[in-house]
Motif scaffolding. Structure first.
Motif, PDB file in Angstrom:
ATOM      1  N   THR A  12       0.838  -1.206   0.000  1.00 56.89           N
ATOM      2  CA  THR A  12       0.000   0.000   0.000  1.00 56.89           C
ATOM      3  C   THR A  12       0.872   1.256   0.000  1.00 56.89           C
ATOM      4  OG1 THR A  12      -1.534  -1.271   1.343  1.00 56.89           O
ATOM      5  CG2 THR A  12      -1.910   1.083   1.244  1.00 56.89           C
ATOM      6  N   ALA A  13       1.936   1.230   0.763  1.00 51.63           N
ATOM      7  CA  ALA A  13       2.787   2.425   0.885  1.00 51.63           C
ATOM      8  C   ALA A  13       3.546   2.689  -0.419  1.00 51.63           C
ATOM      9  CB  ALA A  13       3.747   2.245   2.059  1.00 51.63           C
ATOM     10  N   LEU A  35       7.711  -9.354  -0.356  1.00 50.13           N
ATOM     11  CA  LEU A  35       7.368  -9.428   1.072  1.00 50.13           C
ATOM     12  C   LEU A  35       6.789 -10.787   1.432  1.00 50.13           C
ATOM     13  CD1 LEU A  35       5.570  -5.964   1.601  1.00 50.13           C
ATOM     14  CD2 LEU A  35       8.016  -6.472   1.676  1.00 50.13           C
ATOM     15  N   HIS A  42      12.763  -8.237   1.904  1.00 48.07           N
ATOM     16  CA  HIS A  42      12.948  -7.012   2.693  1.00 48.07           C
ATOM     17  C   HIS A  42      13.692  -7.262   3.992  1.00 48.07           C
ATOM     18  CE1 HIS A  42       9.385  -8.905   4.311  1.00 48.07           C
ATOM     19  NE2 HIS A  42       9.172  -7.980   5.212  1.00 48.07           N
ATOM     20  N   ARG A  43      13.820  -8.534   4.365  1.00 46.00           N
ATOM     21  CA  ARG A  43      14.526  -8.852   5.604  1.00 46.00           C
ATOM     22  C   ARG A  43      15.946  -9.386   5.350  1.00 46.00           C
ATOM     23  NH1 ARG A  43      12.060  -8.504  10.283  1.00 46.00           N
ATOM     24  NH2 ARG A  43       9.962  -7.673  10.183  1.00 46.00           N
ATOM     25  N   MET A  54      13.627  -2.156   7.103  1.00 49.43           N
ATOM     26  CA  MET A  54      13.177  -3.366   6.384  1.00 49.43           C
ATOM     27  C   MET A  54      11.713  -3.267   5.951  1.00 49.43           C
ATOM     28  SD  MET A  54      15.227  -6.375   8.402  1.00 49.43           S
ATOM     29  CE  MET A  54      14.557  -6.011  10.015  1.00 49.43           C
ATOM     30  N   LEU A  55      11.361  -2.116   5.418  1.00 44.45           N
ATOM     31  CA  LEU A  55      10.018  -1.886   4.885  1.00 44.45           C
ATOM     32  C   LEU A  55      10.152  -1.306   3.476  1.00 44.45           C
ATOM     33  CD1 LEU A  55       8.485  -0.072   8.002  1.00 44.45           C
ATOM     34  CD2 LEU A  55       8.077  -2.452   7.337  1.00 44.45           C
ATOM     35  N   VAL A  56       9.157  -1.537   2.641  1.00 41.65           N
ATOM     36  CA  VAL A  56       9.082  -0.831   1.368  1.00 41.65           C
ATOM     37  C   VAL A  56       7.977   0.222   1.491  1.00 41.65           C
ATOM     38  CG1 VAL A  56       9.927  -2.744  -0.029  1.00 41.65           C
ATOM     39  CG2 VAL A  56       7.467  -2.529   0.334  1.00 41.65           C
ATOM     40  N   PRO A  57       8.095   1.307   0.751  1.00 40.10           N
ATOM     41  CA  PRO A  57       9.017   1.589  -0.342  1.00 40.10           C
ATOM     42  C   PRO A  57      10.332   2.191   0.128  1.00 40.10           C
ATOM     43  CG  PRO A  57       7.512   3.416  -0.112  1.00 40.10           C
ATOM     44  CD  PRO A  57       7.117   2.417   0.934  1.00 40.10           C
ATOM     45  N   SER A  69       7.185   6.485   2.944  1.00 39.05           N
ATOM     46  CA  SER A  69       6.424   7.014   1.807  1.00 39.05           C
ATOM     47  C   SER A  69       6.062   8.495   1.963  1.00 39.05           C
ATOM     48  CB  SER A  69       5.155   6.187   1.584  1.00 39.05           C
ATOM     49  OG  SER A  69       4.275   6.292   2.677  1.00 39.05           O
ATOM     50  N   GLN A  70       5.743   8.925   3.181  1.00 36.07           N
ATOM     51  CA  GLN A  70       5.355  10.350   3.336  1.00 36.07           C
ATOM     52  C   GLN A  70       6.541  11.274   3.060  1.00 36.07           C
ATOM     53  OE1 GLN A  70       1.934  11.333   4.078  1.00 36.07           O
ATOM     54  NE2 GLN A  70       2.053   9.254   3.303  1.00 36.07           N
ATOM     55  N   HIS A 108      -3.001   2.385   8.357  1.00 33.16           N
ATOM     56  CA  HIS A 108      -2.078   1.438   7.721  1.00 33.16           C
ATOM     57  C   HIS A 108      -1.123   0.718   8.684  1.00 33.16           C
ATOM     58  CE1 HIS A 108       1.683   0.477   5.528  1.00 33.16           C
ATOM     59  NE2 HIS A 108       0.832  -0.100   4.713  1.00 33.16           N
ATOM     60  N   ASN A 112      -0.464  -3.560   8.993  1.00 28.23           N
ATOM     61  CA  ASN A 112       0.692  -3.926   8.191  1.00 28.23           C
ATOM     62  C   ASN A 112       0.995  -5.425   8.322  1.00 28.23           C
ATOM     63  OD1 ASN A 112       2.882  -3.611   6.628  1.00 28.23           O
ATOM     64  ND2 ASN A 112       4.052  -2.361   8.070  1.00 28.23           N
ATOM     65  N   LEU A 113       1.699  -5.938   7.314  1.00 27.42           N
ATOM     66  CA  LEU A 113       2.024  -7.368   7.288  1.00 27.42           C
ATOM     67  C   LEU A 113       2.670  -7.838   8.587  1.00 27.42           C
ATOM     68  CD1 LEU A 113       2.351 -10.045   5.689  1.00 27.42           C
ATOM     69  CD2 LEU A 113       4.536  -9.138   4.845  1.00 27.42           C
ATOM     70  N   ARG A 114       3.680  -7.103   9.077  1.00 23.80           N
ATOM     71  CA  ARG A 114       4.399  -7.589  10.265  1.00 23.80           C
ATOM     72  C   ARG A 114       3.500  -7.605  11.497  1.00 23.80           C
ATOM     73  NH1 ARG A 114       8.607  -2.631  11.672  1.00 23.80           N
ATOM     74  NH2 ARG A 114       7.079  -0.987  11.503  1.00 23.80           N
TER      75      ARG A 114
HETATM   76  N1  GSH Z   1       5.465   4.152   7.306  1.00 17.92           N
HETATM   77  C1  GSH Z   1       6.022   3.393   6.234  1.00 17.92           C
HETATM   78  C2  GSH Z   1       5.318   2.054   6.182  1.00 17.92           C
HETATM   79  C3  GSH Z   1       5.955   1.144   5.167  1.00 17.92           C
HETATM   80  C4  GSH Z   1       5.364  -0.232   5.271  1.00 17.92           C
HETATM   81  O1  GSH Z   1       4.806  -0.599   6.304  1.00 17.92           O
HETATM   82  N2  GSH Z   1       5.499  -1.018   4.202  1.00 17.92           N
HETATM   83  C5  GSH Z   1       4.970  -2.345   4.225  1.00 17.92           C
HETATM   84  C6  GSH Z   1       4.304  -2.683   2.906  1.00 17.92           C
HETATM   85  S1  GSH Z   1       2.904  -1.627   2.641  1.00 17.92           S
HETATM   86  C7  GSH Z   1       6.087  -3.326   4.465  1.00 17.92           C
HETATM   87  O2  GSH Z   1       7.182  -3.165   3.973  1.00 17.92           O
HETATM   88  N3  GSH Z   1       5.798  -4.370   5.241  1.00 17.92           N
HETATM   89  C8  GSH Z   1       6.735  -5.400   5.519  1.00 17.92           C
HETATM   90  C9  GSH Z   1       6.463  -6.050   6.822  1.00 17.92           C
HETATM   91  O3  GSH Z   1       5.481  -5.700   7.461  1.00 17.92           O
HETATM   92  O4  GSH Z   1       7.251  -6.913   7.203  1.00 17.92           O
HETATM   93  C10 GSH Z   1       5.862   4.129   4.915  1.00 17.92           C
HETATM   94  O5  GSH Z   1       4.908   4.893   4.799  1.00 17.92           O
HETATM   95  O6  GSH Z   1       6.699   3.958   4.012  1.00 17.92           O
END
Ligand code: GSH
Length: 216
Positions: A12-13, A35, A42-43, A54-57, A69-70, A108, A112-114
């Motif tokens: 989503t991000a 992911l 990502h890990r 370890m998050l995208v984007p 993302s913000q 969000h 989130n996935l984690r």
């Molecule tokens: N606050 C971060 C949130 C990023 C985020 O949570 N990305 C998710 C995908 S939407 C992710 O990488 N999740 C991997 C996980 O939860 O392990 C942003 O806005 O970039």
């Protein structure tokens, strides 16, 4: 040199950032970061070296790299102002950011996935209850977003009226995500109408998860 977006098609991000890149007409290449639990790119160490969270984007603009993302949306807005995604007045800009935060900070992260994985694997929360958790935070956030959108949309077609802003870039991916998890959106006619209009635009159509190179 074109920008590089580290992304996962269903993120989503990352979807927010794709929308801003498309709307601003910025060329970029996608670096896929899976992911999927079995893969979890990502890990891995090489991605972690880029983004310790370890998050995208994650966006690379030449030597410069940026997570969150913000922050990326604001960077694109400052460096490519020709197609603005924030209004002229300070008050309206703050209102757009406020709407974005209500989604990106208060919906969000809880879904989130984690977080969902932690509920399942560490706290042994079953599928049905995790679905309720997910839907709860969507409804809590969308109830407020619907009111704010109604106050600002006027004759539309965007969250803030006739002008497309970052609010739309944050809303549409969250609606996609809610549908993916089968959350009923009948109580949010204003949000659904904005989503329907945005998705008629080519920049939005090109950003949908299923159209990304790593979609499976
Ligand atoms: N606050 C971060 C949130 C990023 C985020 O949570 N990305 C998710 C995908 S939407 C992710 O990488 N999740 C991997 C996980 O939860 O392990 C942003 O806005 O970039």
């Amino acid at each position: 040199m074109s920008m590089r977006l580290y992304s996962y098609w269903r993120s989503t991000a990352a979807y927010r950032v794709r929308l801003a890149l498309n709307l601003k007409g910025i060329a970029y290449e996608t670096a896929s970061v899976s992911l999927l639990p079995g893969q979890a790119d990502h890990r891995q160490d090489d991605y972690r070296a880029r983004n310790p969270q370890m998050l995208v984007p994650y966006l690379e603009d030449g030597e410069f790299g940026l997570a969150q993302s913000q922050a990326i949306l604001e960077y694109l807005e400052e460096t490519s102002p020709a197609t603005p995604l924030l209004p002229d007045s300070a008050k309206q800009r703050a209102a757009v950011r406020s709407f974005c935060n209500s989604i990106c900070c208060d919906i969000h992260p809880l879904n989130n996935l984690r977080v969902l994985m932690y509920l399942k694997e560490e706290l042994d929360v079953g599928d049905e209850q995790r679905g309720r958790w997910y839907a709860n935070w969507i409804h809590e956030g969308f109830r407020a977003a619907e009111i704010v959108a109604k106050q600002n949309c006027g004759d539309g077609p965007f969250v803030f009226g006739a002008t497309l802003t970052l609010a739309d870039c944050c809303l549409i991916p969250q609606i996609y995500n809610a549908r993916r998890f089968a959350v009923a959106l009948g109580d949010y006619p204003q949000l659904v109408a904005i989503d329907a209009h945005c998705n008629t635009l080519p920049e939005f159509a090109a950003a949908v998860p299923e159209r990304q190179p790593d979609a499976s």
